[in-house]
Design a protein around this motif. Structure first.
Motif, PDB file in Angstrom:
ATOM      1  N   TYR A  13      -8.901  -5.970  18.424  1.00 50.89           N
ATOM      2  CA  TYR A  13     -10.103  -6.115  17.592  1.00 50.89           C
ATOM      3  C   TYR A  13     -10.269  -7.544  17.088  1.00 50.89           C
ATOM      4  CZ  TYR A  13     -13.117  -6.069  13.530  1.00 50.89           C
ATOM      5  OH  TYR A  13     -14.112  -6.375  12.617  1.00 50.89           O
ATOM      6  N   TYR A  14     -11.480  -8.102  17.285  1.00 53.97           N
ATOM      7  CA  TYR A  14     -11.863  -9.413  16.762  1.00 53.97           C
ATOM      8  C   TYR A  14     -13.170  -9.254  15.990  1.00 53.97           C
ATOM      9  CZ  TYR A  14      -8.129 -11.466  19.455  1.00 53.97           C
ATOM     10  OH  TYR A  14      -6.888 -11.782  19.945  1.00 53.97           O
ATOM     11  N   PRO A  58     -11.925  -2.650  12.410  1.00 58.88           N
ATOM     12  CA  PRO A  58     -12.056  -3.408  11.161  1.00 58.88           C
ATOM     13  C   PRO A  58     -11.072  -2.992  10.075  1.00 58.88           C
ATOM     14  CG  PRO A  58     -14.219  -2.859  12.022  1.00 58.88           C
ATOM     15  CD  PRO A  58     -13.235  -2.140  12.889  1.00 58.88           C
ATOM     16  N   SER A  59     -10.689  -1.749  10.034  1.00 51.16           N
ATOM     17  CA  SER A  59      -9.748  -1.300   8.999  1.00 51.16           C
ATOM     18  C   SER A  59      -8.289  -1.557   9.394  1.00 51.16           C
ATOM     19  CB  SER A  59      -9.955   0.192   8.713  1.00 51.16           C
ATOM     20  OG  SER A  59      -9.709   0.966   9.875  1.00 51.16           O
ATOM     21  N   HIS A  60      -8.072  -2.015  10.605  1.00 46.99           N
ATOM     22  CA  HIS A  60      -6.722  -2.332  11.073  1.00 46.99           C
ATOM     23  C   HIS A  60      -6.733  -3.703  11.753  1.00 46.99           C
ATOM     24  CE1 HIS A  60      -6.755   2.104  10.902  1.00 46.99           C
ATOM     25  NE2 HIS A  60      -5.491   1.985  10.548  1.00 46.99           N
ATOM     26  N   ALA A  61      -7.231  -4.705  11.025  1.00 44.25           N
ATOM     27  CA  ALA A  61      -7.262  -6.065  11.553  1.00 44.25           C
ATOM     28  C   ALA A  61      -5.910  -6.737  11.339  1.00 44.25           C
ATOM     29  CB  ALA A  61      -8.362  -6.873  10.866  1.00 44.25           C
ATOM     30  N   SER A 102      -7.332 -11.450  14.430  1.00 43.12           N
ATOM     31  CA  SER A 102      -8.639 -10.777  14.358  1.00 43.12           C
ATOM     32  C   SER A 102      -9.712 -11.624  13.690  1.00 43.12           C
ATOM     33  CB  SER A 102      -8.491  -9.464  13.584  1.00 43.12           C
ATOM     34  OG  SER A 102      -7.631  -8.576  14.254  1.00 43.12           O
ATOM     35  N   ASP A 103      -9.325 -12.559  12.819  1.00 42.94           N
ATOM     36  CA  ASP A 103     -10.303 -13.347  12.070  1.00 42.94           C
ATOM     37  C   ASP A 103     -10.708 -14.634  12.765  1.00 42.94           C
ATOM     38  OD1 ASP A 103      -7.735 -14.305  11.752  1.00 42.94           O
ATOM     39  OD2 ASP A 103      -8.046 -15.014   9.705  1.00 42.94           O
ATOM     40  N   SER A 104     -10.218 -14.876  13.981  1.00 41.12           N
ATOM     41  CA  SER A 104     -10.579 -16.104  14.693  1.00 41.12           C
ATOM     42  C   SER A 104     -12.058 -16.107  15.024  1.00 41.12           C
ATOM     43  CB  SER A 104      -9.760 -16.241  15.981  1.00 41.12           C
ATOM     44  OG  SER A 104      -8.404 -16.493  15.696  1.00 41.12           O
TER      45      SER A 104
END
Length: 330
Positions: A13-14, A58-61, A102-104
């Motif tokens: 996830y991204y 999104p809940s497991h980033a 994930s926040d890249s």
């Protein structure tokens, strides 16, 4: 062995819409963790104490800072082996490579491979192993501008899915590299004693990919390979130790005759009958032959060697294991 620690990270996830989500990294990472946790021998003994980070939605980033903080904790430990595995997006630019949490949002805001390798270089763990299934991951350990030179400390080993100029490919929802890594850890890369080392893993992956495929990269600065996982040996250690008894010297040829063959097929009246003790020895010699430790001399098969009273001799591999037996290293 609780003095072995592994941090296993899989990022599917991204959060940024400009970075494509992946589909197989988490499953690949989970399978790697499953294999690292326990040995595959009959005892099923504990192997690595694994911490797992999986970015699924999104809940497991799993953000960059978390990966860096946990990698620091891993390499600050005093574990005998500290292993870092990552599967997810990677990025390369002139200043070096990155692995992306994930926040890249743009690739170069990921965890720098230079930072990751620096953490491993400064670690007090005896063996530090970094395994990366991400695009351009071959840049790990390289010096920007001097790509043919590696900057890794003693005790550090790096195994990556591809060179610094290559993507890391997926096939059928799984990483090509990690699929082969899993196969290697399951036993395809083991030696006859059941040990699977970083070097044997690389050899298995390297042999499984053609020159037109992505090319794995292996960098190491170590004076000894450590076993990543143990499986049941193809030949028991007791049987391997018998090499030094059956072959008093490494060039000795073991004399056979028809009494070694248990079957009567092809036996004439003038040939000696089957001898149970010799049959037992012959069964072991045939096992050595199946695993490339010896070959018949002057005959195509071991059966012919026995029935024609020929000999058998050790191969180079057989001589290697005989030396280990003589030196009490088995």
């Amino acid at each position: 062995m609780m003095d072995r620690m592994a941090l296993v990270v899989g990022v599917d996830y991204y959060s940024d819409q400009h970075i494509q989500n992946l589909s197989g990294c988490v499953n690949d990472a989970k399978e790697v963790a499953r294999l690292l946790k326990y040995n595959g021998d009959s005892s099923r003994s504990r192997n690595f104490d694994c911490k797992e980070l999986y970015a699924i939605d999104p809940s497991h980033a799993v953000n960059r800072a978390v990966i860096k903080d946990e990698a620091r904790r891993l390499f600050q430990s005093k574990a005998e082996i500290a292993l870092f595995y990552f599967s997810g997006h990677g990025y390369i630019e002139s200043t070096g490579g990155f692995i992306n949490g994930s926040d890249s949002t743009r690739g170069d805001d990921g965890l720098s491979l230079r930072e990751l390798v620096d953490l491993a270089n400064s670690s007090s763990s005896r063996h530090r192993i970094i395994i990366l299934d991400s695009c351009y991951s071959g840049a790990a350990g390289s010096i920007p501008g001097l790509e043919n030179h590696a900057a890794i400390a003693e005790g550090v080993t790096i195994l990556t899915a591809s060179r610094s100029d290559q993507p890391s490919l997926e096939r059928d929802g799984h990483g090509v590299f990690t699929g082969l890594l899993i196969n290697a850890l399951e036993g395809a890369a083991s030696n006859l004693t059941g040990s699977i080392t970083p070097g044997s893993v690389y050899a298995h992956i390297d042999q499984s990919l053609g020159m037109w495929d992505q090319r794995p990269v292996f960098k190491t600065n170590t004076d000894s390979f450590v076993s990543l996982r143990e499986i049941s040996p193809a030949i028991s250690l007791d049987d391997l130790r018998k090499l030094k008894t059956l072959f008093p010297t490494e060039d000795h040829e073991y004399k056979l005759d028809p009494s070694y063959e248990s079957r009567d097929e092809g036996r004439t009246d003038i040939m000696p009958r089957a001898d149970p003790r010799n049959n037992q020895v012959f069964s072991l010699l045939q096992k050595y032959n199946r695993h490339g430790l010896l070959v018949p001399v002057g005959a195509n098969h071991m059966w012919n060697a026995a029935m024609e009273s020929k000999t058998c001799r050790l191969t180079l591999l057989g001589k290697h294991y005989r030396r280990l037996a003589v030196q009490d290293l088995l």
